[in-house]
Write an enzyme that holds these catalytic residues in place. Structure first.
Site, PDB file in Angstrom:
ATOM      1  N   ASN A 155     130.672  23.936  17.907  1.00 18.48           N
ATOM      2  CA  ASN A 155     131.388  25.200  18.066  1.00 18.48           C
ATOM      3  C   ASN A 155     132.287  25.200  19.309  1.00 18.48           C
ATOM      4  O   ASN A 155     132.754  26.243  19.753  1.00 18.48           O
ATOM      5  CB  ASN A 155     130.406  26.377  18.122  1.00 18.48           C
ATOM      6  CG  ASN A 155     129.438  26.273  19.295  1.00 18.48           C
ATOM      7  OD1 ASN A 155     129.554  25.367  20.118  1.00 18.48           O
ATOM      8  ND2 ASN A 155     128.496  27.197  19.374  1.00 18.48           N
ATOM      9  N   GLU A 192     128.847  28.826  25.600  1.00 20.76           N
ATOM     10  CA  GLU A 192     129.046  29.146  24.193  1.00 20.76           C
ATOM     11  C   GLU A 192     130.356  29.909  23.987  1.00 20.76           C
ATOM     12  O   GLU A 192     130.933  30.435  24.943  1.00 20.76           O
ATOM     13  CB  GLU A 192     127.861  29.990  23.702  1.00 20.76           C
ATOM     14  CG  GLU A 192     126.502  29.285  23.783  1.00 20.76           C
ATOM     15  CD  GLU A 192     126.292  28.251  22.676  1.00 20.76           C
ATOM     16  OE1 GLU A 192     127.279  27.760  22.081  1.00 20.76           O
ATOM     17  OE2 GLU A 192     125.121  27.913  22.416  1.00 20.76           O
ATOM     18  N   ASP A 202     123.553  21.076  32.824  1.00 19.56           N
ATOM     19  CA  ASP A 202     122.717  22.173  32.322  1.00 19.56           C
ATOM     20  C   ASP A 202     121.251  21.789  32.208  1.00 19.56           C
ATOM     21  O   ASP A 202     120.883  20.617  32.361  1.00 19.56           O
ATOM     22  CB  ASP A 202     123.257  22.660  30.967  1.00 19.56           C
ATOM     23  CG  ASP A 202     123.634  21.512  30.022  1.00 19.56           C
ATOM     24  OD1 ASP A 202     123.140  20.384  30.221  1.00 19.56           O
ATOM     25  OD2 ASP A 202     124.404  21.741  29.081  1.00 19.56           O
ATOM     26  N   HIS A 251     131.368  24.271  22.356  1.00 21.29           N
ATOM     27  CA  HIS A 251     130.733  24.528  23.654  1.00 21.29           C
ATOM     28  C   HIS A 251     130.803  23.299  24.545  1.00 21.29           C
ATOM     29  O   HIS A 251     130.765  22.166  24.084  1.00 21.29           O
ATOM     30  CB  HIS A 251     129.319  25.105  23.516  1.00 21.29           C
ATOM     31  CG  HIS A 251     128.234  24.169  23.114  1.00 21.29           C
ATOM     32  ND1 HIS A 251     127.469  24.347  21.987  1.00 21.29           N
ATOM     33  CD2 HIS A 251     127.749  23.051  23.708  1.00 21.29           C
ATOM     34  CE1 HIS A 251     126.560  23.388  21.915  1.00 21.29           C
ATOM     35  NE2 HIS A 251     126.717  22.581  22.936  1.00 21.29           N
TER      36      HIS A 251
HETATM   37  C1  GLP Z   1     124.275  20.064  24.018  1.00 21.27           C
HETATM   38  C2  GLP Z   1     124.554  19.946  25.529  1.00 21.27           C
HETATM   39  C3  GLP Z   1     125.990  19.619  25.777  1.00 21.27           C
HETATM   40  C4  GLP Z   1     126.376  18.494  24.831  1.00 21.27           C
HETATM   41  C5  GLP Z   1     126.443  19.027  23.440  1.00 21.27           C
HETATM   42  C6  GLP Z   1     126.719  17.984  22.381  1.00 21.27           C
HETATM   43  O1  GLP Z   1     123.866  21.302  23.601  1.00 21.27           O
HETATM   44  N1  GLP Z   1     124.176  21.065  26.313  1.00 21.27           N
HETATM   45  O2  GLP Z   1     126.166  19.259  27.141  1.00 21.27           O
HETATM   46  O3  GLP Z   1     127.614  17.990  25.172  1.00 21.27           O
HETATM   47  O4  GLP Z   1     125.307  19.785  23.122  1.00 21.27           O
HETATM   48  O5  GLP Z   1     125.598  17.201  22.139  1.00 21.27           O
HETATM   49  P1  GLP Z   1     125.597  15.871  21.278  1.00 21.27           P
HETATM   50  O6  GLP Z   1     126.213  14.832  22.127  1.00 21.27           O
HETATM   51  O7  GLP Z   1     124.151  15.608  21.013  1.00 21.27           O
HETATM   52  O8  GLP Z   1     126.360  16.154  20.054  1.00 21.27           O
END
Ligand code: GLP
Length: 245
Positions: A136, A143, A67, A138
Site C-alpha cells: 500500500n 501507513e 521501526d 507504506h
Molecule cells: C514492513 C516493514 C517495512 C518494510 C515493508 C515491506 O511492514 N515495516 O519497513 O519495508 O513492510 O516488507 P517486505 O520486504 O517483507 O515486503
C-alpha cells in the site's frame, strides 16, 4: 530518482549490498538506516559473507532501524531487534551499543518516540537509509494518510499490513496492532535513500510510485521530493510498470 533494474532478487541483494559495502569502506563512521521485512534479508546475508571473506569492518558504523512492533521486547523472536541481531548484527563486528532500534516494550511509548527522534538528531542524522515498501506504499510503518511532516510516532497498523506481515508470525491474531516508526519527515531528512523493491507482488506499488502523483495516501510517493533516492527493483517488480515496457 535514479532507477536500477536488477535481474532477480539475488541480483538486487548483491547490487544493494555492494553499494552499502562501498559506502562503509569510504565512510567508516557511516550512519546507516536499516529496514526489516523480507526484502533486506538477502542484502544482510551478502554483507555477512563479505565481512567474513573480505573483512569489511563495521566497528565505526552506527545503525538506526526504521521501526519496531509495540508490545514486543527485543528478545521476542518476532521483534525487529531480534531480527536485526539474528540476520546481521551477531555476524559482523559492529558494536551492539551503536545499533539502535526503537524500543517497543516501554511503559511510556510516546516518550520513546521523542527519545528516538532526539537520538537521530544527536548523531547528526542518517547518511544512507535503506527502505522497503509495503504493497500500500507504506515506508517504515507510515501507513497511507500519514502526514509528510511526521516524526517518530506510534501507528495503528492497517489490516492489509498486518495480513502481509502475518507470514512472520504463527497467526494473524499474533501480529501486533501497533508499531513505533520513524516518521516521513524523519526518513526524508536522510542524506541518501536506497529503496528496494522485489517481486511480482510489488509491481503495482512500483508502478504507482513511478507514474503516480505525490500523494499522502501513497506514502512512498514523497520520495520524489528527495534529492538523492536510488530505487533498485527487480524485473518481476517492473512487470507492471507502463513506463518501463
Ligand atoms: C514492513 C516493514 C517495512 C518494510 C515493508 C515491506 O511492514 N515495516 O519497513 O519495508 O513492510 O516488507 P517486505 O520486504 O517483507 O515486503
Amino acid at each position: 530518482m535514479k532507477i536500477i533494474e536488477a535481474k532477480d532478487y539475488q541480483d538486487l541483494s548483491k547490487i544493494a549490498a555492494d553499494y552499502i559495502i562501498k559506502k562503509v569502506c569510504t565512510f567508516p563512521e557511516l550512519k546507516l538506516g536499516l529496514a526489516t521485512g523480507g526484502t533486506p534479508i538477502g542484502i544482510y546475508s551478502n554483507l555477512i559473507t563479505d565481512h567474513q571473506k573480505n573483512g569489511t569492518s563495521y566497528q565505526g558504523v552506527t545503525t538506526f532501524n526504521l521501526d519496531e512492533y509495540v508490545g514486543l521486547s527485543g528478545d521476542h523472536p518476532k521483534s525487529y531487534r531480534y531480527y536485526m541481531n539474528h540476520n546481521l548484527f551477531d555476524h559482523i563486528d559492529i558494536q551492539k551499543n551503536n545499533t539502535f532500534v526503537p524500543l517497543g516494550d516501554v511503559d511510556d511509548i510516546q516518550r520513546e518516540c521523542t527519545t528516538y527522534e532526539n537520538l537521530l538528531q544527536e548523531h547528526g542524522g542518517i547518511d544512507l537509509q535503506i527502505l522497503g515498501i509495503g504493497n500500500n506504499g507504506h515506508v517504515g510503518f507510515n501507513e497511507p494518510g500519514t502526514s509528510f511532516d511526521s516524526e517518530t510516532h506510534v501507528v495503528q497498523l492497517t489490516p492489509s499490513t498486518r495480513k502481509a506481515n502475518a507470514r512472520f508470525f504463527s497467526s494473524l491474531e499474533e501480529v501486533p496492532t501497533q508499531a513505533i516508526t520513524m516518521g516521513i519527515s524523519t526518513i526524508m531528512q536522510s542524506k541518501e535513500i536506497l529503496l528496494l523493491i522485489s517481486g511480482e507482488q510489488k509491481k503495482d506499488a512500483l508502478n504507482r510510485l513511478l507514474t503516480g502523483n505525490i500523494d499522502k495516501n501513497f506514502p512512498a510517493s514523497v520520495l520524489k521530493n528527495h534529492p538523492n533516492v536510488t530505487i533498485i527493483a527487480d524485473t518481476a517488480a517492473f512487470a507492471g510498470s507502463k513506463v518501463h515496457s
